[in-house]
Motif scaffolding. Structure first.
Motif, PDB file in Angstrom:
ATOM      1  N   LEU A 246       3.460   8.411 -11.068  1.00  0.00           N
ATOM      2  CA  LEU A 246       2.885   8.136  -9.757  1.00  0.00           C
ATOM      3  C   LEU A 246       3.938   8.039  -8.662  1.00  0.00           C
ATOM      4  CD1 LEU A 246       0.328   5.370 -10.815  1.00  0.00           C
ATOM      5  CD2 LEU A 246      -0.121   7.810 -10.468  1.00  0.00           C
ATOM      6  N   GLY A 247       5.159   7.680  -9.027  1.00  0.00           N
ATOM      7  CA  GLY A 247       6.212   7.540  -8.031  1.00  0.00           C
ATOM      8  C   GLY A 247       7.564   7.421  -8.689  1.00  0.00           C
ATOM      9  N   GLN A 248       8.615   7.897  -7.988  1.00  0.00           N
ATOM     10  CA  GLN A 248       9.976   7.820  -8.509  1.00  0.00           C
ATOM     11  C   GLN A 248      10.947   7.509  -7.375  1.00  0.00           C
ATOM     12  OE1 GLN A 248      10.431  11.728 -10.467  1.00  0.00           O
ATOM     13  NE2 GLN A 248      10.316  10.673 -12.442  1.00  0.00           N
TER      14      GLN A 248
ATOM     15  N   THR B  45     -11.495  -6.863   0.022  1.00  0.00           N
ATOM     16  CA  THR B  45     -11.564  -7.274  -1.368  1.00  0.00           C
ATOM     17  C   THR B  45     -10.323  -6.771  -2.082  1.00  0.00           C
ATOM     18  OG1 THR B  45     -13.976  -7.150  -1.349  1.00  0.00           O
ATOM     19  CG2 THR B  45     -12.887  -7.165  -3.497  1.00  0.00           C
ATOM     20  N   LYS B  46      -9.533  -7.684  -2.636  1.00  0.00           N
ATOM     21  CA  LYS B  46      -8.271  -7.301  -3.262  1.00  0.00           C
ATOM     22  C   LYS B  46      -8.472  -6.989  -4.742  1.00  0.00           C
ATOM     23  CE  LYS B  46      -5.150  -9.574  -0.053  1.00  0.00           C
ATOM     24  NZ  LYS B  46      -3.765 -10.076   0.080  1.00  0.00           N
ATOM     25  N   ALA B  47      -7.763  -5.967  -5.219  1.00  0.00           N
ATOM     26  CA  ALA B  47      -7.788  -5.632  -6.639  1.00  0.00           C
ATOM     27  C   ALA B  47      -7.076  -6.722  -7.427  1.00  0.00           C
ATOM     28  CB  ALA B  47      -7.112  -4.284  -6.870  1.00  0.00           C
ATOM     29  N   LYS B  48      -7.640  -7.082  -8.562  1.00  0.00           N
ATOM     30  CA  LYS B  48      -7.077  -8.154  -9.386  1.00  0.00           C
ATOM     31  C   LYS B  48      -6.169  -7.543 -10.456  1.00  0.00           C
ATOM     32  CE  LYS B  48     -11.189 -11.011  -8.657  1.00  0.00           C
ATOM     33  NZ  LYS B  48     -10.519 -11.921  -7.701  1.00  0.00           N
TER      34      LYS B  48
ATOM     35  N   SER C  46     -10.639   5.025  -2.333  1.00  0.00           N
ATOM     36  CA  SER C  46     -10.692   6.163  -1.411  1.00  0.00           C
ATOM     37  C   SER C  46     -12.007   6.919  -1.573  1.00  0.00           C
ATOM     38  CB  SER C  46      -9.522   7.111  -1.697  1.00  0.00           C
ATOM     39  OG  SER C  46      -9.753   8.381  -1.153  1.00  0.00           O
ATOM     40  N   PRO C  47     -12.722   7.203  -0.479  1.00  0.00           N
ATOM     41  CA  PRO C  47     -13.988   7.953  -0.588  1.00  0.00           C
ATOM     42  C   PRO C  47     -13.816   9.293  -1.296  1.00  0.00           C
ATOM     43  CG  PRO C  47     -13.791   6.981   1.586  1.00  0.00           C
ATOM     44  CD  PRO C  47     -12.471   6.761   0.907  1.00  0.00           C
ATOM     45  N   ASP C  48     -12.739  10.017  -1.013  1.00  0.00           N
ATOM     46  CA  ASP C  48     -12.531  11.320  -1.657  1.00  0.00           C
ATOM     47  C   ASP C  48     -12.325  11.161  -3.153  1.00  0.00           C
ATOM     48  OD1 ASP C  48     -12.772  12.615   0.772  1.00  0.00           O
ATOM     49  OD2 ASP C  48     -10.610  12.765   1.107  1.00  0.00           O
ATOM     50  N   TYR C  49     -11.546  10.158  -3.532  1.00  0.00           N
ATOM     51  CA  TYR C  49     -11.308   9.910  -4.952  1.00  0.00           C
ATOM     52  C   TYR C  49     -12.604   9.537  -5.659  1.00  0.00           C
ATOM     53  CZ  TYR C  49      -9.623   7.480  -9.147  1.00  0.00           C
ATOM     54  OH  TYR C  49      -9.420   7.059 -10.441  1.00  0.00           O
ATOM     55  N   LEU C  50     -13.385   8.656  -5.054  1.00  0.00           N
ATOM     56  CA  LEU C  50     -14.628   8.201  -5.670  1.00  0.00           C
ATOM     57  C   LEU C  50     -15.647   9.322  -5.769  1.00  0.00           C
ATOM     58  CD1 LEU C  50     -14.826   4.753  -3.860  1.00  0.00           C
ATOM     59  CD2 LEU C  50     -14.203   5.157  -6.247  1.00  0.00           C
TER      60      LEU C  50
ATOM     61  N   ARG D 286       5.036  -0.924  -4.075  1.00  0.00           N
ATOM     62  CA  ARG D 286       4.475   0.102  -3.196  1.00  0.00           C
ATOM     63  C   ARG D 286       3.541   1.038  -3.965  1.00  0.00           C
ATOM     64  NH1 ARG D 286       8.956   1.954  -1.716  1.00  0.00           N
ATOM     65  NH2 ARG D 286       9.057   3.886  -2.939  1.00  0.00           N
ATOM     66  N   THR D 287       3.970   1.437  -5.166  1.00  0.00           N
ATOM     67  CA  THR D 287       3.161   2.366  -5.956  1.00  0.00           C
ATOM     68  C   THR D 287       1.876   1.713  -6.440  1.00  0.00           C
ATOM     69  OG1 THR D 287       5.181   3.486  -6.669  1.00  0.00           O
ATOM     70  CG2 THR D 287       3.182   3.936  -7.930  1.00  0.00           C
ATOM     71  N   LEU D 288       1.974   0.453  -6.859  1.00  0.00           N
ATOM     72  CA  LEU D 288       0.773  -0.267  -7.293  1.00  0.00           C
ATOM     73  C   LEU D 288      -0.217  -0.394  -6.139  1.00  0.00           C
ATOM     74  CD1 LEU D 288      -0.826  -1.901  -9.364  1.00  0.00           C
ATOM     75  CD2 LEU D 288       0.526  -3.914  -8.718  1.00  0.00           C
ATOM     76  N   ALA D 289       0.280  -0.716  -4.958  1.00  0.00           N
ATOM     77  CA  ALA D 289      -0.602  -0.826  -3.791  1.00  0.00           C
ATOM     78  C   ALA D 289      -1.280   0.500  -3.493  1.00  0.00           C
ATOM     79  CB  ALA D 289       0.199  -1.301  -2.582  1.00  0.00           C
ATOM     80  N   ASP D 290      -0.531   1.588  -3.557  1.00  0.00           N
ATOM     81  CA  ASP D 290      -1.119   2.916  -3.319  1.00  0.00           C
ATOM     82  C   ASP D 290      -2.160   3.241  -4.389  1.00  0.00           C
ATOM     83  OD1 ASP D 290       0.472   3.292  -1.102  1.00  0.00           O
ATOM     84  OD2 ASP D 290       1.948   4.549  -2.128  1.00  0.00           O
ATOM     85  N   PHE D 291      -1.872   2.850  -5.625  1.00  0.00           N
ATOM     86  CA  PHE D 291      -2.769   3.186  -6.730  1.00  0.00           C
ATOM     87  C   PHE D 291      -4.102   2.467  -6.611  1.00  0.00           C
ATOM     88  CE2 PHE D 291      -4.253   2.704 -11.172  1.00  0.00           C
ATOM     89  CZ  PHE D 291      -4.358   4.048 -11.491  1.00  0.00           C
ATOM     90  N   VAL D 292      -4.075   1.160  -6.356  1.00  0.00           N
ATOM     91  CA  VAL D 292      -5.345   0.433  -6.270  1.00  0.00           C
ATOM     92  C   VAL D 292      -6.107   0.815  -5.005  1.00  0.00           C
ATOM     93  CG1 VAL D 292      -4.437  -1.478  -7.630  1.00  0.00           C
ATOM     94  CG2 VAL D 292      -4.381  -1.626  -5.137  1.00  0.00           C
TER      95      VAL D 292
END
Length: 316
Positions: free
Chosen positions: A151-153, A2-5, A192-196, A181-187
Motif C-alpha cells: 500500500l505504501g513505501q 465515524t472513526k474506524a476502530k 470511498s463511494p467509488d471503492y464501495l 499515513r498509510t493506515l489513514a488512507d486505507f480506512v
C-alpha cells in the motif's frame, strides 16, 4: 466523523504502535486505537498504551498451538469492536485461520522495500547487496509471509559506512511516518463511494443475467432488460450517506432488519416497504452479508424459469 476502530498487535517496545496511537489523537484522524494486544505480558508497549488510556491485553503463546493462541487473540479483537488490525513488531507467524478471519483488514509494516528481503535481517541484506536505498513497506497481510499487496513505501538512502543499527534507526523514523499515513488512507478508502460501488458491482454482476445501468441518478442492477433489485446510493436526496438499496421479501423483513441495527439499516425514501437501505460507509461492512442480500434481492426479480434452473444447479 465515524472513526474506524483499529487494534494493534505488538511483541515488544511498540514504537510503531506509539506512532499510530499519537497520530490517532488528531481530531481529523479517521481511525482510533481500541486495543493494544501482545503475546508477552512484559512487552513495554503495553505500559505506554495503558498510560495513554488504551485498553490492553496480553497472553503468552507458550504451550499453545498457533491456531489455539490466535483464536484467543481473535476473540479479544472482536470484543474490542476492532474493524482493522495493525501488526506493529508482532513477532508471531499467524495461522491461516486468523489471516482468513481478517482478510483485507489487517496491515503490517516491514523494514524493506518489498518484494525485496522478506523475513528477517533485511538491513544486513540490503547493505550486503550494495543497494543504494533500503526502506520500509506497509502491506496487506496474506497467508504468505510479507507477500500481500503493498500500500505504501518509503525509500531510505544507505550511507557510506552504514551499519545495520545506523540504517535501522533511520528506517524506523520512516516507518513511523509511513504507517500512520498509510493506515489513514486505507480506512478512508473503505468509505470511498467509488471503492464501495466497485465492491457492490463485483458481487452484483456475479449473479446470473444481471446488468448495470443508471436509474434515478444512481447505479443500479437488475435482470437484463428486466426488473431492478439493487441501487447504490451516494448522498441521494441529500442524505449524506453511501448505501446499498436492495429489495426485501416483505415489509416485515424491512422492519426486522431496521430494528436489529438502526445505525446500519433504514427505510429508503421514495422506495417503499419492499426495499431496505444498508449503510456501506460505516467502515465495518460485512461483504459476505452484502452478497447474501444481493442474492436474496435478485431472487425477488429473477424469472421463474431462471430460478428453477439455478435451484436445480445448486442441488448438484
Amino acid at each position: 466523523m465515524t472513526k474506524a476502530k483499529v487494534a494493534v498487535l505488538i511483541s515488544g517496545r511498540g514504537s510503531n504502535m506509539a506512532a499510530l496511537l499519537y497520530a490517532a489523537k488528531a481530531a481529523d484522524c479517521p481511525y482510533e486505537i481500541v486495543l493494544v494486544a501482545a503475546n508477552d505480558s512484559e512487552a513495554a508497549g503495553l505500559t505506554l498504551a495503558a498510560a495513554e488510556g488504551i485498553a490492553t491485553f496480553a497472553h503468552s503463546h507458550k504451550g499453545l498451538k498457533r491456531a489455539e493462541f490466535d483464536a484467543i487473540i481473535d476473540a479479544r479483537l472482536r470484543e474490542a469492536g476492532a474493524h482493522y488490525v495493525a501488526l506493529a513488531g508482532y513477532m508471531r507467524l499467524l495461522s491461516p485461520e486468523f489471516v482468513a478471519n481478517w482478510e483485507g483488514r489487517m496491515l503490517n509494516i516491514h523494514p524493506s522495500l518489498l518484494p525485496k528481503y522478506k523475513g528477517l535481517n533485511t538491513h544486513a541484506q540490503a547493505i550486503a547487496a550494495g543497494d543504494s536505498h533500503a526502506g520500509c513497506s506497509v502491506h496487506i497481510v496474506t497467508a504468505e509471509l510479507d507477500d500481500g499487496p503493498v500500500l505504501g513505501q518509503t525509500p531510505v538512502a544507505i550511507l557510506p559506512g552504514d551499519s545495520e543499527d545506523s540504517l535501522a534507526a533511520r528506517i524506523l523514523i520512516a516507518e513511523h511516518q509511513l504507517y500512520s499515513r498509510t493506515l489513514a488512507d486505507f480506512v478512508t478508502r473503505e468509505r470511498s463511494p467509488d471503492y464501495l460501488l466497485a465492491k457492490v458491482r463485483e458481487r452484483a454482476l456475479a449473479l446470473p443475467q444481471v446488468d448495470e445501468v443508471t436509474s434515478h441518478g444512481m447505479p443500479c442492477f437488475g435482470i437484463l432488460k428486466g426488473k431492478k433489485f439493487a441501487y447504490v446510493s451516494h448522498n441521494h436526496h441529500g442524505d449524506g450517506v453511501v448505501a446499498l438499496l436492495v429489495k426485501t421479501t416483505a415489509a416485515e423483513e424491512q422492519a426486522m432488519l431496521i430494528e436489529s441495527d438502526p445505525a446500519r439499516y433504514y427505510r429508503p425514501a421514495y422506495f417503499g416497504d419492499g426495499w431496505v437501505g444498508i449503510r456501506l460507509d460505516l467502515g465495518d461492512t460485512d461483504w459476505d452479508q452484502i452478497a447474501e442480500r444481493l442474492h436474496a434481492g435478485w431472487r425477488q426479480v429473477a424469472p421463474r424459469k431462471l430460478l428453477g434452473l439455478m435451484d436445480i444447479a445448486e442441488e448438484f
